[in-house]
Motif scaffolding. Structure first.
Motif, PDB file in Angstrom:
ATOM      1  N   UNK A  18       0.813  -1.217   0.000  1.00 51.04           N
ATOM      2  CA  UNK A  18       0.000   0.000   0.000  1.00 51.04           C
ATOM      3  C   UNK A  18       0.843   1.263   0.000  1.00 51.04           C
ATOM      4  N   UNK A  19       1.909   1.259   0.790  1.00 47.81           N
ATOM      5  CA  UNK A  19       2.804   2.423   0.838  1.00 47.81           C
ATOM      6  C   UNK A  19       3.426   2.680  -0.529  1.00 47.81           C
ATOM      7  N   UNK A  20       3.859   1.615  -1.172  1.00 46.61           N
ATOM      8  CA  UNK A  20       4.468   1.766  -2.494  1.00 46.61           C
ATOM      9  C   UNK A  20       3.445   2.272  -3.515  1.00 46.61           C
ATOM     10  N   UNK A  21       2.217   1.782  -3.419  1.00 54.93           N
ATOM     11  CA  UNK A  21       1.162   2.237  -4.339  1.00 54.93           C
ATOM     12  C   UNK A  21       0.904   3.735  -4.164  1.00 54.93           C
ATOM     13  N   UNK A  22       0.876   4.188  -2.925  1.00 53.15           N
ATOM     14  CA  UNK A  22       0.684   5.621  -2.663  1.00 53.15           C
ATOM     15  C   UNK A  22       1.836   6.426  -3.246  1.00 53.15           C
ATOM     16  N   UNK A  23       3.054   5.903  -3.134  1.00 57.19           N
ATOM     17  CA  UNK A  23       4.208   6.606  -3.700  1.00 57.19           C
ATOM     18  C   UNK A  23       4.112   6.699  -5.220  1.00 57.19           C
ATOM     19  N   UNK A  24       3.569   5.678  -5.865  1.00 56.15           N
ATOM     20  CA  UNK A  24       3.340   5.735  -7.315  1.00 56.15           C
ATOM     21  C   UNK A  24       2.345   6.851  -7.638  1.00 56.15           C
ATOM     22  N   UNK A  25       1.274   6.884  -6.889  1.00 56.03           N
ATOM     23  CA  UNK A  25       0.232   7.896  -7.126  1.00 56.03           C
ATOM     24  C   UNK A  25       0.793   9.301  -6.953  1.00 56.03           C
ATOM     25  N   UNK A  26       1.529   9.516  -5.888  1.00 60.83           N
ATOM     26  CA  UNK A  26       2.090  10.852  -5.641  1.00 60.83           C
ATOM     27  C   UNK A  26       3.044  11.245  -6.763  1.00 60.83           C
ATOM     28  N   UNK A  27       3.922  10.334  -7.157  1.00 61.11           N
ATOM     29  CA  UNK A  27       4.867  10.634  -8.239  1.00 61.11           C
ATOM     30  C   UNK A  27       4.129  10.937  -9.539  1.00 61.11           C
ATOM     31  N   UNK A  28       3.062  10.192  -9.799  1.00 57.93           N
ATOM     32  CA  UNK A  28       2.279  10.427 -11.021  1.00 57.93           C
ATOM     33  C   UNK A  28       1.615  11.799 -10.978  1.00 57.93           C
ATOM     34  N   UNK A  29       1.077  12.151  -9.841  1.00 57.74           N
ATOM     35  CA  UNK A  29       0.413  13.454  -9.715  1.00 57.74           C
ATOM     36  C   UNK A  29       1.397  14.606  -9.887  1.00 57.74           C
ATOM     37  N   UNK A  30       2.653  14.347  -9.546  1.00 58.75           N
ATOM     38  CA  UNK A  30       3.694  15.372  -9.703  1.00 58.75           C
ATOM     39  C   UNK A  30       4.352  15.318 -11.078  1.00 58.75           C
TER      40      UNK A  30
END
Length: 106
Positions: A41-53
């Protein structure tokens, strides 16, 4: 690409049996499935944040981490990515809306 995933699944299978002092996989496994799932889950959130940026390289790196932890979770449950591939194959020709309406828990 499947060779890479097959090879990674084999590495995970082997390292799950090693000492937690020598292997990250064994160390995380020793903490239990909830910790493996939490890390995924933590890694998935990091993907989302990087994508949003809009950070493409970071999306790639975090996606690799996410996939690794997903494979760890599958292994912990006695599953393989090929079980996921089979599910995707079974959905061929079906709309996402139709698939969701037909989905069964379990």
């Amino acid at each position: 690409m499947s060779e890479t995933i097959d090879r990674l699944e084999e590495v995970i299978r082997i390292r799950r049996k090693e000492s937690p002092k020598k292997s990250y996989v064994a160390k995380l496994r020793s903490k239990g499935r909830q910790q493996i799932a939490k890390k995924l889950g933590e890694e998935a959130v990091e993907v989302v944040i990087a994508a949003m940026l809009g950070k493409k390289k970071q999306v790639i790196a975090e996606s690799a981490d996410m996939m690794f932890h997903h494979l760890m979770l599958l292994a912990d449950m006695g599953l393989s990515i090929h079980d996921v591939f089979a599910e995707l194959e079974s959905r061929k020709g079906m709309s996402g809306l139709e698939e969701k309406a037909n989905r069964k828990d379990g």
